[in-house]
Enzyme design. Structure first.
Site, PDB file in Angstrom:
ATOM      1  N   ASN A 109      62.116  15.952 -31.238  1.00 22.36           N
ATOM      2  CA  ASN A 109      62.146  14.819 -32.170  1.00 22.36           C
ATOM      3  C   ASN A 109      63.531  14.657 -32.795  1.00 22.36           C
ATOM      4  O   ASN A 109      64.058  13.550 -32.886  1.00 22.36           O
ATOM      5  CB  ASN A 109      61.124  15.028 -33.298  1.00 22.36           C
ATOM      6  CG  ASN A 109      59.709  14.618 -32.885  1.00 22.36           C
ATOM      7  OD1 ASN A 109      59.536  13.748 -32.040  1.00 22.36           O
ATOM      8  ND2 ASN A 109      58.734  15.252 -33.485  1.00 22.36           N
ATOM      9  N   HIS A 132      61.633  10.251 -32.482  1.00 24.41           N
ATOM     10  CA  HIS A 132      60.180  10.367 -32.549  1.00 24.41           C
ATOM     11  C   HIS A 132      59.492   9.686 -31.362  1.00 24.41           C
ATOM     12  O   HIS A 132      58.467  10.137 -30.884  1.00 24.41           O
ATOM     13  CB  HIS A 132      59.726   9.737 -33.867  1.00 24.41           C
ATOM     14  CG  HIS A 132      58.555  10.418 -34.480  1.00 24.41           C
ATOM     15  ND1 HIS A 132      57.288   9.916 -34.396  1.00 24.41           N
ATOM     16  CD2 HIS A 132      58.470  11.574 -35.193  1.00 24.41           C
ATOM     17  CE1 HIS A 132      56.464  10.737 -35.028  1.00 24.41           C
ATOM     18  NE2 HIS A 132      57.156  11.745 -35.529  1.00 24.41           N
ATOM     19  N   ASP A 176      56.827  11.164 -28.872  1.00 22.75           N
ATOM     20  CA  ASP A 176      55.506  10.580 -28.600  1.00 22.75           C
ATOM     21  C   ASP A 176      55.218  10.517 -27.098  1.00 22.75           C
ATOM     22  O   ASP A 176      54.096  10.755 -26.655  1.00 22.75           O
ATOM     23  CB  ASP A 176      55.425   9.155 -29.173  1.00 22.75           C
ATOM     24  CG  ASP A 176      55.170   9.161 -30.680  1.00 22.75           C
ATOM     25  OD1 ASP A 176      55.033  10.263 -31.250  1.00 22.75           O
ATOM     26  OD2 ASP A 176      55.113   8.071 -31.270  1.00 22.75           O
ATOM     27  N   GLU A 216      51.263  18.416 -32.460  1.00 26.22           N
ATOM     28  CA  GLU A 216      51.651  18.768 -31.087  1.00 26.22           C
ATOM     29  C   GLU A 216      50.795  19.907 -30.570  1.00 26.22           C
ATOM     30  O   GLU A 216      51.222  20.711 -29.748  1.00 26.22           O
ATOM     31  CB  GLU A 216      53.150  19.099 -30.994  1.00 26.22           C
ATOM     32  CG  GLU A 216      53.790  19.598 -32.256  1.00 26.22           C
ATOM     33  CD  GLU A 216      53.479  21.058 -32.548  1.00 26.22           C
ATOM     34  OE1 GLU A 216      52.537  21.287 -33.333  1.00 26.22           O
ATOM     35  OE2 GLU A 216      54.178  21.945 -32.013  1.00 26.22           O
ATOM     36  N   ASP A 236      50.223  24.757 -27.887  1.00 26.56           N
ATOM     37  CA  ASP A 236      51.170  24.202 -28.857  1.00 26.56           C
ATOM     38  C   ASP A 236      52.534  24.090 -28.191  1.00 26.56           C
ATOM     39  O   ASP A 236      53.039  25.058 -27.605  1.00 26.56           O
ATOM     40  CB  ASP A 236      51.221  25.134 -30.082  1.00 26.56           C
ATOM     41  CG  ASP A 236      52.076  24.574 -31.201  1.00 26.56           C
ATOM     42  OD1 ASP A 236      51.530  24.299 -32.285  1.00 26.56           O
ATOM     43  OD2 ASP A 236      53.298  24.416 -30.982  1.00 26.56           O
TER      44      ASP A 236
HETATM   45  P1  GH3 Z   1      56.976  26.080 -32.399  1.00 24.18           P
HETATM   46  O1  GH3 Z   1      57.506  26.441 -31.058  1.00 24.18           O
HETATM   47  O2  GH3 Z   1      56.987  27.215 -33.347  1.00 24.18           O
HETATM   48  O3  GH3 Z   1      55.628  25.456 -32.306  1.00 24.18           O
HETATM   49  O4  GH3 Z   1      58.006  25.016 -32.990  1.00 24.18           O
HETATM   50  P2  GH3 Z   1      57.740  23.489 -33.241  1.00 24.18           P
HETATM   51  O5  GH3 Z   1      59.040  22.857 -33.547  1.00 24.18           O
HETATM   52  O6  GH3 Z   1      56.988  22.883 -32.116  1.00 24.18           O
HETATM   53  O7  GH3 Z   1      56.767  23.550 -34.469  1.00 24.18           O
HETATM   54  P3  GH3 Z   1      56.764  22.841 -35.852  1.00 24.18           P
HETATM   55  O8  GH3 Z   1      55.386  23.067 -36.376  1.00 24.18           O
HETATM   56  O9  GH3 Z   1      57.913  23.318 -36.686  1.00 24.18           O
HETATM   57  O10 GH3 Z   1      56.996  21.313 -35.559  1.00 24.18           O
HETATM   58  C1  GH3 Z   1      56.025  20.519 -35.005  1.00 24.18           C
HETATM   59  C2  GH3 Z   1      56.603  19.134 -34.922  1.00 24.18           C
HETATM   60  O11 GH3 Z   1      55.677  18.251 -34.297  1.00 24.18           O
HETATM   61  C3  GH3 Z   1      56.893  18.546 -36.267  1.00 24.18           C
HETATM   62  C4  GH3 Z   1      56.316  17.177 -36.219  1.00 24.18           C
HETATM   63  O12 GH3 Z   1      57.209  16.189 -36.656  1.00 24.18           O
HETATM   64  C5  GH3 Z   1      55.991  16.954 -34.764  1.00 24.18           C
HETATM   65  N1  GH3 Z   1      54.896  16.051 -34.570  1.00 24.18           N
HETATM   66  C6  GH3 Z   1      53.609  16.174 -34.986  1.00 24.18           C
HETATM   67  N2  GH3 Z   1      52.891  15.095 -34.620  1.00 24.18           N
HETATM   68  C7  GH3 Z   1      53.737  14.261 -33.962  1.00 24.18           C
HETATM   69  C8  GH3 Z   1      53.579  12.970 -33.332  1.00 24.18           C
HETATM   70  O13 GH3 Z   1      52.494  12.370 -33.319  1.00 24.18           O
HETATM   71  N3  GH3 Z   1      54.665  12.450 -32.733  1.00 24.18           N
HETATM   72  C9  GH3 Z   1      55.878  13.081 -32.720  1.00 24.18           C
HETATM   73  N4  GH3 Z   1      56.893  12.495 -32.099  1.00 24.18           N
HETATM   74  N5  GH3 Z   1      56.045  14.276 -33.319  1.00 24.18           N
HETATM   75  C10 GH3 Z   1      55.000  14.860 -33.918  1.00 24.18           C
HETATM   76 MG    MG Z   2      55.017  23.621 -31.688  1.00 24.53          MG
HETATM   77 MG    MG Z   3      52.216  23.368 -34.117  1.00 23.72          MG
HETATM   78 MG    MG Z   4      54.934  25.520 -35.373  1.00 21.69          MG
END
Ligand code: GH3
Ligand code: MG
Ligand code: MG
Ligand code: MG
Length: 314
Positions: free
Chosen positions: A199, A204, A208, A234, A191
């Protein structure tokens, strides 16, 4: 009017027919007791780059099916101990093999044979004696359609690596093989750390690009036989067959070291790096099925986040 056609000419015309299409390479499993027919298959199909798995004894059917994981199953109607029709029905009853294309062969000329074949769940039917070009055309046609559908339903749209659906299928298959062969395997969850901030800061689209790059580098770094997928958002998942935790940690740490060095260019030409955290669970010691392996890996991933991220735990 009916000049006999030489086999060479037939091959030439089929070759010509297919020159502008890249022949789809796939694995064919052929079940039949008739040696002459198997020889004919071998001669006809080998030049096309297919991987051919021949099975004469239906008793080894399930083991062979699972290990070769074919793209197309070819069943002879006449088999020892079991009829091709029965075998076809049994395969179709197993949800795991629901979309496996099945081609049946039969020398029977009875009117209801074709009907029986399709009722049993076969996708295609060929009368014996086999006509080479017809057989090849039918196989190529079937594989091309299947490959197109599969690519769509198995691939993650953004990263172009396997999606979770495909990975679950593959990992469950690997677990069954590991169980039978008394081998271990490792399941890892990755992760990205603070990905939301990327982002928020860079947009975004840059986010990506990071995900795409991670998919690409994972594919490069791990072996052909490893499962690499985008689990969702992610998060990415890996399945390393025949590996113990010790090796898996080394492999993931080596990858994390490479990934840490990866420089991205964000908004206003600002460069940044991003780390990930990972948890690794081993079959069978940490879990006997994918669900329990996932839970074990996810717990470790959570712990890795708590301990400050940018690390692999097992
Ligand atoms: P942590 O270290 O705890 O994992 O923090 P984090 O910010 O990575 O975790 P969090 O779950 O808060 O956020 C995950 C983010 O991933 C939020 C979401 O918008 C982004 N995300 C998920 N899928 C995609 C995607 O396909 N493209 C983009 N650009 N962002 C994505
Ligand atoms: Mg994360
Ligand atoms: Mg996550
Ligand atoms: Mg998270």
């Amino acid at each position: 009017l009916h000049k006999p056609i030489s086999p060479d000419l037939v091959m030439e015309s089929v070759t010509h027919l297919l020159q502008h299409k890249a022949p789809p390479v796939g694995t064919l499993m052929i079940v039949g007791a008739d040696s002459a027919m198997l020889d004919l298959f071998s001669n006809l199909l080998s030049p096309w780059g297919f991987q051919l798995i021949f099975l004469r004894n239906p008793q080894q059917f399930w083991d062979t099916l699972e290990q070769s994981n074919p793209d197309l199953l070819i069943l002879d109607f006449e088999l020892p101990n079991i009829s091709g029709i029965e075998l076809c029905q049994i395969v179709r009853q197993d949800p795991q093999w629901n979309d496996l294309p099945i081609l049946m062969l039969s020398a029977e000329r009875e009117a209801n044979t074709v009907q029986k074949v399709f009722e049993a769940g076969a996708d295609d039917f060929i009368h014996k004696p086999i006509v080479g070009p017809e057989l090849i055309a039918r196989i190529l046609n079937r594989l091309e359609r299947i490959n197109k559908q599969r690519r769509l339903s198995n691939t993650d749209g953004l990263t172009r690596i396997a999606n979770r659906r495909k990975a679950v299928q593959e990992i469950e298959r690997l677990i069954r093989i590991a169980n039978r062969q008394q081998k271990s395997l490792c399941f890892a969850l990755l992760d990205l750390d603070h990905f939301k901030d990327i982002n928020d800061r860079h947009g975004h689209e840059i986010g990506d690009q990071v995900l795409k790059k991670l998919g690409e580098l994972l594919k490069q770094h791990f072996r052909e036989e490893d499962v690499v997928c985008r689990w969702g958002g992610e998060e990415f998942a890996l399945c390393l067959f025949g590996m113990e935790k010790k090796q898996a940690i080394d492999r993931l740490n080596a990858f994390l070291a490479i990934w840490r060095q990866q420089i991205f260019i964000g908004k206003n030409q600002e460069s940044f790096r991003i780390t990930f955290s990972a948890g690794i669970a081993q079959y069978p010691t940490d879990g006997q099925d994918l669900q329990s392996l996932y839970q074990a890996a996810d717990t470790l991933l959570y712990l890795a986040k708590e301990k400050g991220r940018d690390r692999v735990l097992s």
